[in-house]
Design a protein around this motif. Structure first.
Motif, PDB file in Angstrom:
ATOM      1  N   ALA A  96       0.633  -1.320  -0.008  1.00 18.04           N
ATOM      2  CA  ALA A  96      -0.025  -0.187   0.007  1.00 18.04           C
ATOM      3  C   ALA A  96       0.828   1.170   0.101  1.00 18.04           C
ATOM      4  CB  ALA A  96      -0.764   0.031   1.199  1.00 18.04           C
ATOM      5  N   ALA A  97       0.508   2.266  -0.733  1.00 18.37           N
ATOM      6  CA  ALA A  97       1.177   3.556  -0.987  1.00 18.37           C
ATOM      7  C   ALA A  97       1.075   4.350   0.214  1.00 18.37           C
ATOM      8  CB  ALA A  97       0.792   4.386  -1.917  1.00 18.37           C
ATOM      9  N   ARG A  98       2.402   4.723   0.783  1.00 20.96           N
ATOM     10  CA  ARG A  98       2.377   5.702   1.925  1.00 20.96           C
ATOM     11  C   ARG A  98       1.388   6.987   1.455  1.00 20.96           C
ATOM     12  NH1 ARG A  98       4.674   4.257   5.722  1.00 20.96           N
ATOM     13  NH2 ARG A  98       5.605   6.032   6.717  1.00 20.96           N
ATOM     14  N   PRO A  99       1.185   7.724   2.611  1.00 21.34           N
ATOM     15  CA  PRO A  99       0.141   8.845   2.328  1.00 21.34           C
ATOM     16  C   PRO A  99       0.728   9.795   1.473  1.00 21.34           C
ATOM     17  CG  PRO A  99      -0.019   8.286   4.644  1.00 21.34           C
ATOM     18  CD  PRO A  99       1.259   7.286   4.007  1.00 21.34           C
ATOM     19  N   GLU A 100       1.956  10.076   1.370  1.00 26.52           N
ATOM     20  CA  GLU A 100       2.571  11.383   0.469  1.00 26.52           C
ATOM     21  C   GLU A 100       2.560  10.883  -0.966  1.00 26.52           C
ATOM     22  OE1 GLU A 100       6.036   8.801   2.531  1.00 26.52           O
ATOM     23  OE2 GLU A 100       4.241  10.122   3.385  1.00 26.52           O
ATOM     24  N   THR A 101       2.580   9.670  -1.405  1.00 26.56           N
ATOM     25  CA  THR A 101       1.948   9.182  -2.664  1.00 26.56           C
ATOM     26  C   THR A 101       0.700   8.807  -2.931  1.00 26.56           C
ATOM     27  OG1 THR A 101       4.193   7.654  -2.554  1.00 26.56           O
ATOM     28  CG2 THR A 101       2.478   7.165  -4.288  1.00 26.56           C
ATOM     29  N   ALA A 102      -0.080   8.299  -1.651  1.00 32.25           N
ATOM     30  CA  ALA A 102      -1.423   7.963  -1.989  1.00 32.25           C
ATOM     31  C   ALA A 102      -2.380   8.984  -2.199  1.00 32.25           C
ATOM     32  CB  ALA A 102      -1.890   6.912  -0.784  1.00 32.25           C
ATOM     33  N   ILE A 103      -2.316  10.238  -1.282  1.00 30.11           N
ATOM     34  CA  ILE A 103      -2.971  11.163  -1.313  1.00 30.11           C
ATOM     35  C   ILE A 103      -3.227  11.965  -2.699  1.00 30.11           C
ATOM     36  CG2 ILE A 103      -3.717  13.604  -0.217  1.00 30.11           C
ATOM     37  CD1 ILE A 103      -2.793  12.410   2.487  1.00 30.11           C
ATOM     38  N   PRO A 104      -1.908  12.233  -3.216  1.00 27.53           N
ATOM     39  CA  PRO A 104      -2.101  12.967  -4.428  1.00 27.53           C
ATOM     40  C   PRO A 104      -2.839  12.253  -5.439  1.00 27.53           C
ATOM     41  CG  PRO A 104       0.132  13.377  -3.520  1.00 27.53           C
ATOM     42  CD  PRO A 104      -0.618  12.390  -2.721  1.00 27.53           C
ATOM     43  N   LEU A 105      -2.405  10.777  -5.528  1.00 30.59           N
ATOM     44  CA  LEU A 105      -3.199   9.893  -6.611  1.00 30.59           C
ATOM     45  C   LEU A 105      -4.669   9.841  -6.278  1.00 30.59           C
ATOM     46  CD1 LEU A 105      -0.338   7.213  -6.777  1.00 30.59           C
ATOM     47  CD2 LEU A 105      -0.968   9.151  -8.562  1.00 30.59           C
ATOM     48  N   TYR A 106      -5.083   9.799  -4.974  1.00 31.66           N
ATOM     49  CA  TYR A 106      -6.606   9.787  -4.627  1.00 31.66           C
ATOM     50  C   TYR A 106      -7.412  11.123  -5.040  1.00 31.66           C
ATOM     51  CZ  TYR A 106     -10.502   9.695  -1.647  1.00 31.66           C
ATOM     52  OH  TYR A 106     -11.989   9.507  -0.926  1.00 31.66           O
ATOM     53  N   GLU A 107      -6.691  12.280  -4.724  1.00 36.61           N
ATOM     54  CA  GLU A 107      -6.982  13.540  -5.335  1.00 36.61           C
ATOM     55  C   GLU A 107      -7.197  13.431  -7.050  1.00 36.61           C
ATOM     56  OE1 GLU A 107      -4.799  16.256  -3.282  1.00 36.61           O
ATOM     57  OE2 GLU A 107      -5.841  16.084  -1.615  1.00 36.61           O
ATOM     58  N   GLN A 108      -6.176  12.956  -7.456  1.00 32.10           N
ATOM     59  CA  GLN A 108      -6.226  12.864  -9.226  1.00 32.10           C
ATOM     60  C   GLN A 108      -7.266  12.055  -9.469  1.00 32.10           C
ATOM     61  OE1 GLN A 108      -2.162  11.865 -10.250  1.00 32.10           O
ATOM     62  NE2 GLN A 108      -1.372  13.633  -9.327  1.00 32.10           N
TER      63      GLN A 108
END
Length: 150
Positions: A96-108
């Motif tokens: 699972a991606a760490r928040p610093e990677t996952a949050i921008p991808l989730y927003e995209q």
């Protein structure tokens, strides 16, 4: 990216006892993001989700897309979709991606779905303790992994 897509007649997400978002007819989608994911995964999954023909037509056959059905989307981030259960009984979430990677991808992903759908979608809150309710219509549940597109 992994998505669990559930056709819903209604769905909602609560955070700290308050409804954050709710939908009627549409798709409740759980989204798991891993470190290797990127814009290509978002683009491919967005097209797949929007055009997936899983809504009934006039004859009751699953032949309509989300656009055809004028449906809504509730998108919830869920890192546990990347759980590895190969060893022992305690799942590992190393993929699972760490928040610093996952949050921008989730927003995209949110932006991409809204653009293709032509309207706002409901969302949870990344990292929050959420209570998700769903009336699964059908039931129809489909799992798609963007790494298995070929």
């Amino acid at each position: 990216m992994i998505v669990v897509i559930q056709r819903a007649s209604e769905a909602s997400v609560k955070i700290e006892g308050e409804i954050k978002a709710s939908i009627g007819n549409g798709l409740m989608i759980l989204l798991g993001i891993e470190e290797a994911d990127g814009q290509e995964d978002i683009d491919w999954l967005t097209r797949k989700i929007i055009n997936l023909r899983i809504f009934p037509d006039e004859a009751g056959v699953m032949n309509k897309s989300l656009l055809d059905a004028d449906g809504e989307i509730l998108l919830i981030s869920q890192f546990t979709l990347h759980a590895s259960t190969k060893k022992g009984n305690r799942p590992s979430y190393i993929k699972a991606a760490r928040p610093e990677t996952a949050i921008p991808l989730y927003e995209q992903m949110i932006s991409s779905l809204e653009k293709e759908l032509g309207k706002s979608i409901g969302t949870g809150e990344f990292g929050a303790d959420m209570k998700v309710s769903l009336v699964n219509d059908g039931p129809v549940t489909i799992v798609i992994d963007s790494k298995n597109k070929v």
